[in-house]
Design a protein around this motif. Structure first.
Motif: not given
Length: 443
Positions: A17-28, A182-189
């Motif tokens: 379910p949290d394979a991708l997290r971009l700017s706080g939102r997740t998806c599979s 998995a990918l976590v994009h933090t928004g601002r680094p």
């Protein structure tokens, strides 16, 4: 190259379910594929698909949707001004389509080859040129990097880089999809975001790592990670050393361009030398043209090179030598063991002073070793006797110009000392944190 091998992860563990997290939102991955299918249906048949490349799930769905449809994807910087946006859209013929991440659709794609991305890159003159990047080049590059960095589906990649450049988009998004990580994009680094992300693999540009080491707690929080990677500009040696001291990691440095993708890199299991970008990836051949004192223009060949500049055959031809090697325009030195060091750009970073060839990067690293200096950019300026004199632009506190000149002379050869020093509040930089030397004020 068909789309399926390029997007390996979309056919792997699709239910996480949290394979991708971009700017706080997740998806599979399954949810991403469904949203991308809806985009692909709208994009099918377009000449090119324009994507507003903000760090969002919608951007990920749009990029994957374009790949599914076999339509070249044209990322547009979210903060692009009207002139830049009009040029990119007019030059590429790209169109936007609605993207609703909640929408789901299947898209039965046929295996496709050809152009995956059209990435716009600026030169020293004229409007930005569209760089044609193929599916085959992306697949070859990501597989080579996965091997070099031992990057697998067990990793969690963390970064906060723009999704309209190679670093953030190709490596930072498609790389995760290719490997299944998995990918976590933090928004601002920010240092705080990197410290809290809990990743195993981190990407950053030198500006990001410089900010991380200034926040010692954040740097120490990265100790459990497996690998830190720096790119898009040379990592100053003092930042490398500070990362090692605080986190225990010797960062991997790598080298590439929009036109070539990543071609040279240090290895996860090999030696990592401050100021060096490693050795060529498999399939890449490099050479230093017309070397003097061991340095010259880096030229290369290999499967990751672009397919040309969109609608600019003369510019494409001019970027290659007569025997088919790509001219990077970067100045490099290669050690006997194949380790590459990038001295700088031929246009701005190779200084010819008093008969010497001096790499600006070496002088910049020497300046950054001074405890009062936070940022440094070195250029050559016309000089009636020397041909060019070394000029240093620095961001520093509580230090005089002569002290910095003497400091460099004590660490390097005397002829490499700056003849002029100018203090600035900050250096002009682009979205990736690269200093923009052409924007430096005149002396």
């Amino acid at each position: 190259m068909p789309y399926a091998p390029l997007l390996t992860a979309l056919h792997g563990d699709t239910d996480r379910p949290d394979a991708l997290r971009l700017s706080g939102r997740t998806c599979s991955y399954e949810e991403l594929l469904g949203a991308a299918g809806a985009v692909a249906r709208r994009a099918d048949g377009l000449a090119a698909l324009a994507v507003e490349a903000a760090p969002t799930l919608e951007t990920a769905a749009a990029v994957v949707g374009g790949l599914l449809a076999g339509v070249p994807v044209v990322p547009v910087a979210p903060d692009a001004g009207p002139d830049e946006r009009d040029h990119v859209l007019g030059d590429s013929g790209a169109q936007f389509v609605p993207v609703d991440f909640a929408e789901r659709a299947d898209f039965a794609a046929e295996p496709r080859g050809g152009t995956a991305l059209v990435l716009y890159t600026s030169g020293t003159t004229g409007p930005p040129k569209g760089v044609l990047v193929s599916r085959a080049a992306i697949a070859a590059d990501l597989d080579a990097l996965a091997a070099a960095w031992e990057w697998t589906a067990e990793d969690t990649l963390v970064h906060g880089l723009p999704l309209f450049h190679v670093h953030g988009l190709v490596l930072g998004l498609l790389g995760a999809l290719r490997t299944g990580s998995a990918l976590v994009h933090t928004g601002r680094p920010t240092p705080e975001a990197y410290a809290a992300a809990g990743g195993t693999l981190y990407f950053g540009v030198p500006t990001v790592w410089h900010r991380v080491v200034r926040e010692e707690a954040a740097a120490k929080a990265l100790a459990p990670a497996r690998l830190l990677v720096s790119g898009s500009a040379p990592l100053p040696v003092p930042v490398f050393e500070a990362l090692h001291a605080l986190s225990g990691h010797r960062p991997v440095e790598r080298y590439g361009m929009t036109e070539t993708l990543i071609t040279v890199s240090a290895r996860a299991s090999g030696e990592r030398v401050p100021g060096a970008v490693g050795t060529p990836l498999p399939g890449i051949a490099t050479r230093v043209a017309d070397p003097v004192d061991g340095i010259g223009e880096l030229q290369l060949t290999g499967p990751t090179l672009f397919d040309g500049y969109l609608g600019r055959p003369e510019a494409t031809a001019a970027s290659y030598t007569e025997d088919g090697w790509f001219r990077t325009g970067d100045i490099a030195a290669v050690a006997a063991d194949g380790t590459h060091r990038i001295v700088g750009r031929a246009s701005t970073d190779l200084i010819k002073s008093g008969g010497y060839r001096i790499g600006a990067g070496e002088v910049e690293n020497a300046l950054l070793a001074h405890p009062a200096v936070r940022e440094a950019a070195v250029v050559g300026a016309p000089h009636p006797d020397l041909g060019q004199q070394i000029v240093a632009y620095v961001v520093a506190d509580g230090v005089a110009a002569q002290e910095l000149t003497d400091f460099v002379a004590s660490r390097l050869s005397a002829h490499k000392r700056p003849r002029a020093v100018r203090f600035l509040a900050e250096l002009p930089r682009n979205a990736l944190g690269k200093p923009q030397k052409r924007l430096l004020p005149p002396l």
